[in-house]
Motif scaffolding. Structure first.
Motif, mmCIF file in Angstrom:
data_model
loop_
_atom_site.group_PDB
_atom_site.id
_atom_site.type_symbol
_atom_site.label_atom_id
_atom_site.label_comp_id
_atom_site.label_asym_id
_atom_site.label_seq_id
_atom_site.Cartn_x
_atom_site.Cartn_y
_atom_site.Cartn_z
ATOM 1 N N LEU A 1 0.831 -1.195 0.000
ATOM 2 C CA LEU A 1 0.000 0.000 0.000
ATOM 3 C C LEU A 1 0.870 1.251 0.000
ATOM 4 N N THR A 2 0.285 2.366 -0.431
ATOM 5 C CA THR A 2 1.018 3.635 -0.453
ATOM 6 C C THR A 2 1.171 4.154 0.979
ATOM 7 N N LYS A 3 1.867 5.286 1.123
ATOM 8 C CA LYS A 3 2.064 5.876 2.455
ATOM 9 C C LYS A 3 0.746 6.312 3.069
ATOM 10 N N ALA A 4 -0.233 6.640 2.208
ATOM 11 C CA ALA A 4 -1.555 7.047 2.686
ATOM 12 C C ALA A 4 -2.434 5.825 2.965
ATOM 13 N N ASN A 5 -1.823 4.656 2.939
ATOM 14 C CA ASN A 5 -2.512 3.384 3.224
ATOM 15 C C ASN A 5 -3.614 3.089 2.197
ATOM 16 N N LYS A 6 -3.308 3.445 0.924
ATOM 17 C CA LYS A 6 -4.252 3.183 -0.162
ATOM 18 C C LYS A 6 -3.589 2.269 -1.184
ATOM 19 N N ILE A 7 -4.437 1.665 -2.007
ATOM 20 C CA ILE A 7 -3.937 0.798 -3.079
ATOM 21 C C ILE A 7 -3.387 1.695 -4.189
ATOM 22 N N PRO A 8 -2.188 1.398 -4.697
ATOM 23 C CA PRO A 8 -1.614 2.220 -5.771
ATOM 24 C C PRO A 8 -2.514 2.249 -7.012
ATOM 25 N N LYS A 9 -2.435 3.334 -7.786
ATOM 26 C CA LYS A 9 -3.299 3.501 -8.958
ATOM 27 C C LYS A 9 -3.000 2.480 -10.047
ATOM 28 N N TRP A 10 -1.761 2.041 -10.164
ATOM 29 C CA TRP A 10 -1.407 1.099 -11.218
ATOM 30 C C TRP A 10 -2.117 -0.244 -11.033
ATOM 31 N N VAL A 11 -2.548 -0.535 -9.817
ATOM 32 C CA VAL A 11 -3.225 -1.806 -9.541
ATOM 33 C C VAL A 11 -4.537 -1.881 -10.305
ATOM 34 N N GLU A 12 -5.211 -0.748 -10.443
ATOM 35 C CA GLU A 12 -6.476 -0.734 -11.183
ATOM 36 C C GLU A 12 -6.253 -1.117 -12.639
ATOM 37 N N VAL A 13 -5.175 -0.618 -13.225
ATOM 38 C CA VAL A 13 -4.847 -0.941 -14.611
ATOM 39 C C VAL A 13 -4.557 -2.439 -14.744
ATOM 40 N N GLU A 14 -3.753 -2.954 -13.847
ATOM 41 C CA GLU A 14 -3.395 -4.375 -13.908
ATOM 42 C C GLU A 14 -4.611 -5.274 -13.651
ATOM 43 N N ALA A 15 -5.458 -4.867 -12.720
ATOM 44 C CA ALA A 15 -6.670 -5.648 -12.437
ATOM 45 C C ALA A 15 -7.594 -5.641 -13.644
ATOM 46 N N SER A 16 -7.709 -4.509 -14.315
ATOM 47 C CA SER A 16 -8.548 -4.418 -15.519
ATOM 48 C C SER A 16 -8.004 -5.308 -16.625
ATOM 49 N N LYS A 17 -6.686 -5.317 -16.781
ATOM 50 C CA LYS A 17 -6.078 -6.190 -17.792
ATOM 51 C C LYS A 17 -6.375 -7.649 -17.481
ATOM 52 N N LEU A 18 -6.282 -7.993 -16.212
ATOM 53 C CA LEU A 18 -6.518 -9.372 -15.803
ATOM 54 C C LEU A 18 -7.971 -9.776 -16.051
ATOM 55 N N VAL A 19 -8.907 -8.901 -15.716
ATOM 56 C CA VAL A 19 -10.325 -9.198 -15.919
ATOM 57 C C VAL A 19 -10.650 -9.263 -17.409
ATOM 58 N N ALA A 20 -9.936 -8.488 -18.224
ATOM 59 C CA ALA A 20 -10.166 -8.489 -19.665
ATOM 60 C C ALA A 20 -9.614 -9.742 -20.335
ATOM 61 N N ASN A 21 -8.749 -10.453 -19.648
ATOM 62 C CA ASN A 21 -8.184 -11.689 -20.186
ATOM 63 C C ASN A 21 -9.321 -12.696 -20.389
ATOM 64 N N PRO A 22 -9.481 -13.226 -21.599
ATOM 65 C CA PRO A 22 -10.595 -14.147 -21.870
ATOM 66 C C PRO A 22 -10.634 -15.351 -20.929
ATOM 67 N N LYS A 23 -9.480 -15.871 -20.580
ATOM 68 C CA LYS A 23 -9.451 -17.029 -19.676
ATOM 69 C C LYS A 23 -10.029 -16.661 -18.306
ATOM 70 N N ILE A 24 -9.665 -15.490 -17.826
ATOM 71 C CA ILE A 24 -10.144 -15.031 -16.519
ATOM 72 C C ILE A 24 -11.645 -14.747 -16.596
ATOM 73 N N ALA A 25 -12.062 -14.053 -17.649
ATOM 74 C CA ALA A 25 -13.476 -13.698 -17.795
ATOM 75 C C ALA A 25 -14.352 -14.945 -17.856
ATOM 76 N N ILE A 26 -13.924 -15.937 -18.603
ATOM 77 C CA ILE A 26 -14.693 -17.186 -18.707
ATOM 78 C C ILE A 26 -14.711 -17.910 -17.365
ATOM 79 N N SER A 27 -13.575 -17.911 -16.682
ATOM 80 C CA SER A 27 -13.514 -18.562 -15.369
ATOM 81 C C SER A 27 -14.446 -17.885 -14.371
ATOM 82 N N ILE A 28 -14.473 -16.555 -14.388
ATOM 83 C CA ILE A 28 -15.365 -15.820 -13.491
ATOM 84 C C ILE A 28 -16.816 -16.145 -13.822
ATOM 85 N N GLN A 29 -17.146 -16.123 -15.111
ATOM 86 C CA GLN A 29 -18.514 -16.408 -15.545
ATOM 87 C C GLN A 29 -18.939 -17.814 -15.131
#
Length: 159
Positions: A49-77
């Motif tokens: 976590l950042t010094k302000a005890n928050k999740i870094p902004k880059w994590v949102e980008v990486e999480a979005s990429k992961l969710v956009a992955n067809p294998k992940i999306a199908i697994s979630i579904q």
């Protein structure tokens, strides 16, 4: 194709291969305890976590990429579908058990009031004592078309 050459056939694996971290990410999302994909990513991938005890902004980008992955999306579904089926099956099992026990109680109870109450609940379970009458009118497409034309004419004549 000549007679000597056979086509190259490949078996397609129905199971989607995910890494351990990807599988954990899908599991965290399905559990639904975390508020977002970003939080699930941060938990699974041990993000500092950042010094302000928050999740870094880059994590949102990486999480979005992961969710956009067809294998992940199908697994979630698929996991969501399995979870919904499990809930429905559990609900049906509970309903059947309760009805079976009420039926048994209505036959074998020592008390008249318990038998009557069991029968009352069984009746309610099949809407036997419902005061609401549902009437469904079946109309042909010609009747519906005529009705629509009449309404349009009425609206046009008002103007």
């Amino acid at each position: 194709m000549s007679k000597d050459k056979k086509p190259s056939l490949k078996l397609v694996n129905k199971e989607i291969e995910l890494t351990i971290k990807q599988r954990q990410f899908v599991d965290e999302i399905i559990k639904g305890k975390l508020g977002s994909y970003k939080e699930a990513y941060a938990k699974v991938y041990d993000v500092t976590l950042t010094k302000a005890n928050k999740i870094p902004k880059w994590v949102e980008v990486e999480a979005s990429k992961l969710v956009a992955n067809p294998k992940i999306a199908i697994s979630i579904q698929r996991a969501i579908e399995r979870k919904e089926q499990s809930v429905v099956a559990s609900s049906l099992r509970t309903r059947n058990y309760v009805i079976d026990q009420l039926y048994k109680e209505s036959k074998e109870s020592d008390s008249d009031s318990a038998r009557i109450r069991a029968l009352e609940l069984l009746g309610k379970s099949v809407s036997l004592f419902s005061d609401v009458l549902e009437t469904k009118e079946a109309r042909t497409s010609d009747e519906v078309e005529r009705d629509i034309e009449e309404r349009i004419e009425a609206l046009l004549s008002k103007q």
